[in-house]
Design a protein around this motif. Sequence first.
Motif, PDB file in Angstrom:
ATOM      1  N   GLN A 199       0.867  -1.170   0.000  1.00  0.00           N
ATOM      2  CA  GLN A 199       0.000   0.000   0.000  1.00  0.00           C
ATOM      3  C   GLN A 199       0.910   1.229   0.000  1.00  0.00           C
ATOM      4  O   GLN A 199       1.966   1.222   0.639  1.00  0.00           O
ATOM      5  CB  GLN A 199      -0.883   0.032   1.253  1.00  0.00           C
ATOM      6  N   SER A 200       0.504   2.271  -0.710  1.00  0.00           N
ATOM      7  CA  SER A 200       1.279   3.505  -0.709  1.00  0.00           C
ATOM      8  C   SER A 200       0.322   4.688  -0.621  1.00  0.00           C
ATOM      9  O   SER A 200      -0.885   4.555  -0.860  1.00  0.00           O
ATOM     10  CB  SER A 200       2.142   3.629  -1.971  1.00  0.00           C
ATOM     11  N   ALA A 201       0.875   5.844  -0.273  1.00  0.00           N
ATOM     12  CA  ALA A 201       0.083   7.075  -0.176  1.00  0.00           C
ATOM     13  C   ALA A 201       0.749   8.166  -1.001  1.00  0.00           C
ATOM     14  O   ALA A 201       1.985   8.237  -1.065  1.00  0.00           O
ATOM     15  CB  ALA A 201      -0.045   7.515   1.283  1.00  0.00           C
ATOM     16  N   PRO A 202      -0.044   9.018  -1.643  1.00  0.00           N
ATOM     17  CA  PRO A 202       0.528  10.087  -2.473  1.00  0.00           C
ATOM     18  C   PRO A 202       1.379  11.055  -1.644  1.00  0.00           C
ATOM     19  O   PRO A 202       1.173  11.227  -0.440  1.00  0.00           O
ATOM     20  CB  PRO A 202      -0.701  10.800  -3.054  1.00  0.00           C
ATOM     21  N   SER A 203       2.328  11.673  -2.302  1.00  0.00           N
ATOM     22  CA  SER A 203       3.210  12.640  -1.655  1.00  0.00           C
ATOM     23  C   SER A 203       2.418  13.802  -1.073  1.00  0.00           C
ATOM     24  O   SER A 203       1.597  14.423  -1.754  1.00  0.00           O
ATOM     25  CB  SER A 203       4.231  13.168  -2.675  1.00  0.00           C
ATOM     26  N   GLN A 204       2.684  14.114   0.185  1.00  0.00           N
ATOM     27  CA  GLN A 204       2.034  15.260   0.809  1.00  0.00           C
ATOM     28  C   GLN A 204       2.635  16.583   0.327  1.00  0.00           C
ATOM     29  O   GLN A 204       2.078  17.645   0.591  1.00  0.00           O
ATOM     30  CB  GLN A 204       2.130  15.162   2.340  1.00  0.00           C
ATOM     31  N   ARG A 205       3.768  16.510  -0.369  1.00  0.00           N
ATOM     32  CA  ARG A 205       4.377  17.726  -0.921  1.00  0.00           C
ATOM     33  C   ARG A 205       3.812  18.055  -2.298  1.00  0.00           C
ATOM     34  O   ARG A 205       4.213  19.036  -2.915  1.00  0.00           O
ATOM     35  CB  ARG A 205       5.901  17.565  -1.001  1.00  0.00           C
ATOM     36  N   GLY A 206       2.926  17.194  -2.782  1.00  0.00           N
ATOM     37  CA  GLY A 206       2.315  17.444  -4.077  1.00  0.00           C
ATOM     38  C   GLY A 206       3.087  16.887  -5.248  1.00  0.00           C
ATOM     39  O   GLY A 206       2.787  17.218  -6.397  1.00  0.00           O
ATOM     40  N   PHE A 207       4.062  16.009  -5.006  1.00  0.00           N
ATOM     41  CA  PHE A 207       4.825  15.404  -6.093  1.00  0.00           C
ATOM     42  C   PHE A 207       3.996  14.295  -6.745  1.00  0.00           C
ATOM     43  O   PHE A 207       2.972  13.859  -6.212  1.00  0.00           O
ATOM     44  CB  PHE A 207       6.150  14.832  -5.583  1.00  0.00           C
ATOM     45  N   GLU A 208       4.471  13.812  -7.895  1.00  0.00           N
ATOM     46  CA  GLU A 208       3.744  12.773  -8.626  1.00  0.00           C
ATOM     47  C   GLU A 208       3.867  11.401  -7.968  1.00  0.00           C
ATOM     48  O   GLU A 208       3.034  10.530  -8.200  1.00  0.00           O
ATOM     49  CB  GLU A 208       4.267  12.681 -10.066  1.00  0.00           C
ATOM     50  N   ASN A 209       4.910  11.193  -7.178  1.00  0.00           N
ATOM     51  CA  ASN A 209       5.179   9.868  -6.641  1.00  0.00           C
ATOM     52  C   ASN A 209       4.638   9.720  -5.220  1.00  0.00           C
ATOM     53  O   ASN A 209       4.099  10.651  -4.639  1.00  0.00           O
ATOM     54  CB  ASN A 209       6.682   9.574  -6.687  1.00  0.00           C
ATOM     55  N   GLU A 210       4.806   8.530  -4.678  1.00  0.00           N
ATOM     56  CA  GLU A 210       4.426   8.267  -3.297  1.00  0.00           C
ATOM     57  C   GLU A 210       5.494   8.827  -2.352  1.00  0.00           C
ATOM     58  O   GLU A 210       6.638   9.043  -2.763  1.00  0.00           O
ATOM     59  CB  GLU A 210       4.273   6.756  -3.068  1.00  0.00           C
ATOM     60  N   VAL A 224       7.599 -14.662   6.965  1.00  0.00           N
ATOM     61  CA  VAL A 224       6.863 -13.495   6.487  1.00  0.00           C
ATOM     62  C   VAL A 224       7.642 -12.249   6.887  1.00  0.00           C
ATOM     63  O   VAL A 224       8.534 -12.298   7.736  1.00  0.00           O
ATOM     64  CB  VAL A 224       5.433 -13.438   7.076  1.00  0.00           C
ATOM     65  N   GLY A 225       7.290 -11.124   6.249  1.00  0.00           N
ATOM     66  CA  GLY A 225       8.001  -9.899   6.559  1.00  0.00           C
ATOM     67  C   GLY A 225       7.172  -8.663   6.300  1.00  0.00           C
ATOM     68  O   GLY A 225       6.200  -8.696   5.521  1.00  0.00           O
ATOM     69  N   THR A 226       7.531  -7.589   6.969  1.00  0.00           N
ATOM     70  CA  THR A 226       6.909  -6.295   6.734  1.00  0.00           C
ATOM     71  C   THR A 226       7.999  -5.246   6.572  1.00  0.00           C
ATOM     72  O   THR A 226       9.049  -5.314   7.218  1.00  0.00           O
ATOM     73  CB  THR A 226       5.990  -5.886   7.905  1.00  0.00           C
ATOM     74  N   VAL A 227       7.743  -4.301   5.692  1.00  0.00           N
ATOM     75  CA  VAL A 227       8.668  -3.197   5.448  1.00  0.00           C
ATOM     76  C   VAL A 227       7.847  -1.926   5.323  1.00  0.00           C
ATOM     77  O   VAL A 227       6.812  -1.925   4.643  1.00  0.00           O
ATOM     78  CB  VAL A 227       9.471  -3.393   4.141  1.00  0.00           C
ATOM     79  N   THR A 228       8.272  -0.868   5.979  1.00  0.00           N
ATOM     80  CA  THR A 228       7.678   0.437   5.712  1.00  0.00           C
ATOM     81  C   THR A 228       8.788   1.389   5.319  1.00  0.00           C
ATOM     82  O   THR A 228       9.889   1.348   5.883  1.00  0.00           O
ATOM     83  CB  THR A 228       6.915   0.994   6.931  1.00  0.00           C
ATOM     84  N   VAL A 229       8.488   2.223   4.328  1.00  0.00           N
ATOM     85  CA  VAL A 229       9.482   3.154   3.809  1.00  0.00           C
ATOM     86  C   VAL A 229       8.834   4.516   3.603  1.00  0.00           C
ATOM     87  O   VAL A 229       7.670   4.609   3.190  1.00  0.00           O
ATOM     88  CB  VAL A 229      10.085   2.637   2.474  1.00  0.00           C
ATOM     89  N   SER A 230       9.570   5.565   3.937  1.00  0.00           N
ATOM     90  CA  SER A 230       9.084   6.921   3.694  1.00  0.00           C
ATOM     91  C   SER A 230      10.257   7.878   3.656  1.00  0.00           C
ATOM     92  O   SER A 230      11.217   7.739   4.424  1.00  0.00           O
ATOM     93  CB  SER A 230       8.115   7.360   4.783  1.00  0.00           C
ATOM     94  N   ASP A 231      10.182   8.852   2.740  1.00  0.00           N
ATOM     95  CA  ASP A 231      11.185   9.922   2.713  1.00  0.00           C
ATOM     96  C   ASP A 231      10.624  11.221   3.284  1.00  0.00           C
ATOM     97  O   ASP A 231      11.186  12.289   3.105  1.00  0.00           O
ATOM     98  CB  ASP A 231      11.730  10.145   1.302  1.00  0.00           C
ATOM     99  N   SER A 232       9.496  11.103   4.010  1.00  0.00           N
ATOM    100  CA  SER A 232       8.858  12.284   4.598  1.00  0.00           C
ATOM    101  C   SER A 232       8.468  12.063   6.049  1.00  0.00           C
ATOM    102  O   SER A 232       7.522  12.667   6.551  1.00  0.00           O
ATOM    103  CB  SER A 232       7.625  12.677   3.777  1.00  0.00           C
ATOM    104  N   ILE A 233       9.190  11.175   6.742  1.00  0.00           N
ATOM    105  CA  ILE A 233       8.962  10.926   8.166  1.00  0.00           C
ATOM    106  C   ILE A 233      10.239  11.260   8.931  1.00  0.00           C
ATOM    107  O   ILE A 233      11.322  10.776   8.573  1.00  0.00           O
ATOM    108  CB  ILE A 233       8.569   9.462   8.432  1.00  0.00           C
ATOM    109  N   VAL A 234      10.112  12.069   9.964  1.00  0.00           N
ATOM    110  CA  VAL A 234      11.254  12.362  10.831  1.00  0.00           C
ATOM    111  C   VAL A 234      11.387  11.224  11.832  1.00  0.00           C
ATOM    112  O   VAL A 234      10.489  10.988  12.646  1.00  0.00           O
ATOM    113  CB  VAL A 234      11.062  13.704  11.567  1.00  0.00           C
ATOM    114  N   ALA A 235      12.487  10.465  11.765  1.00  0.00           N
ATOM    115  CA  ALA A 235      12.647   9.284  12.608  1.00  0.00           C
ATOM    116  C   ALA A 235      14.107   8.846  12.635  1.00  0.00           C
ATOM    117  O   ALA A 235      14.876   9.162  11.720  1.00  0.00           O
ATOM    118  CB  ALA A 235      11.767   8.146  12.083  1.00  0.00           C
TER     119      ALA A 235
END
Length: 365
Positions: A199-210, A224-235
């Motif tokens: 599952q992905s969510a659109p860019s909150q900065r208004g870019f074309e990508n997730e 089994v495995g889970t992965v979460t990725v984001s370039d807009s989370i402070v962590a």
Amino acid sequence: MGDVVNLVVVGLGLVGRRHADAIKRLKGVRLTGIVEPNLTSEDIYDEYGVPCFASLADLFALSKPDGVIVATPTPSHVELGLEIISNGCAALIEKPLAVSSVEAENLVKFAMEKQVPLLVGHHRRHNPLIKKAAEIISDGEIGNVRAVHANCWFYKPDHYFDQAPWRKHKGAGPISVNLVHDIDLIRYLCGEISTVQAQSAPSQRGFENEDVASVLLSFENGAVGTVTVSDSIVAPWSWELTSGEYPIYPKTSQSCYKIGGSHGSLSVPDLTIWKHGTERDWWSPITATSIPREASDPLDNQIIHFAKVVLGEEAPLVTGLEGLKTLRVVEAIGEAAQSNSLIKINDFAELHNPDDVTSVHAVTA
């Protein structure tokens, strides 16, 4: 390693300079040229003391290096790789191997047919802490791997995207740009991935990508495995901020991967093993053991390994086929996020790459 291996770097951007600088300081390898059409020969010679070539054709017309490292933008990887291998020269190509697995397969098959070494720059596998983690798992220290979770959260500033506007467009989100590194390590440590959902969510900065995505993996070994990725989370939970691999990123004391086994669990990169005492029982005390490991620059280790492959002293750690397999999984994740469906990796590979690369590899390896 008695002989000196002559290497050339193609592309003198940030990564290319790191390769060139490493070759200059390492023993057993020699930087003999740089291919970079955007800089003058005088600039290159003043900085590195080696000739500069405008193209691979110019390079091979005048010399024959032992190996070539390609550190150019991804769209040029296949074309350059084909030319290098056509000249019988070993190639180390930065990740991802290609824009698409279809292109990557063509390059991998060509290298196998020519029996020329093709390596992919997934340098994290050359990190001593990853080698130690792989050893812990393969030695059965945590039993059978049952689950893995990877956190890839970080915040890229606005100027990162403004400096290179292509990063705002579709296909340049964290799934394709960043997750390829983590998927490769997950495959290396936990086994081959059989299916993906995402599952992905659109860019909150208004870019074309997730700008955020979550992935569910299943493995051929039943894990089994889970992965979460984001370039807009402070962590603090990403490889960049936990491994200490590259000093430009501030190091935290956290871990970004947790690998759960039937007899214990392992966190990475801090290499802590968690186990109960004599009884595997959630009411029994659980203890943590930190595993020591060596520390060295994985980029340096990768170049030394490349030289040993050229000399026939070692088998490639990350072959072109390995890079292709990782790319197929990342592509499947992107498709799953778009279609909200479960993607079988084998079906995906057959659909997009109908020929069997593995059989070719078995013959020429």
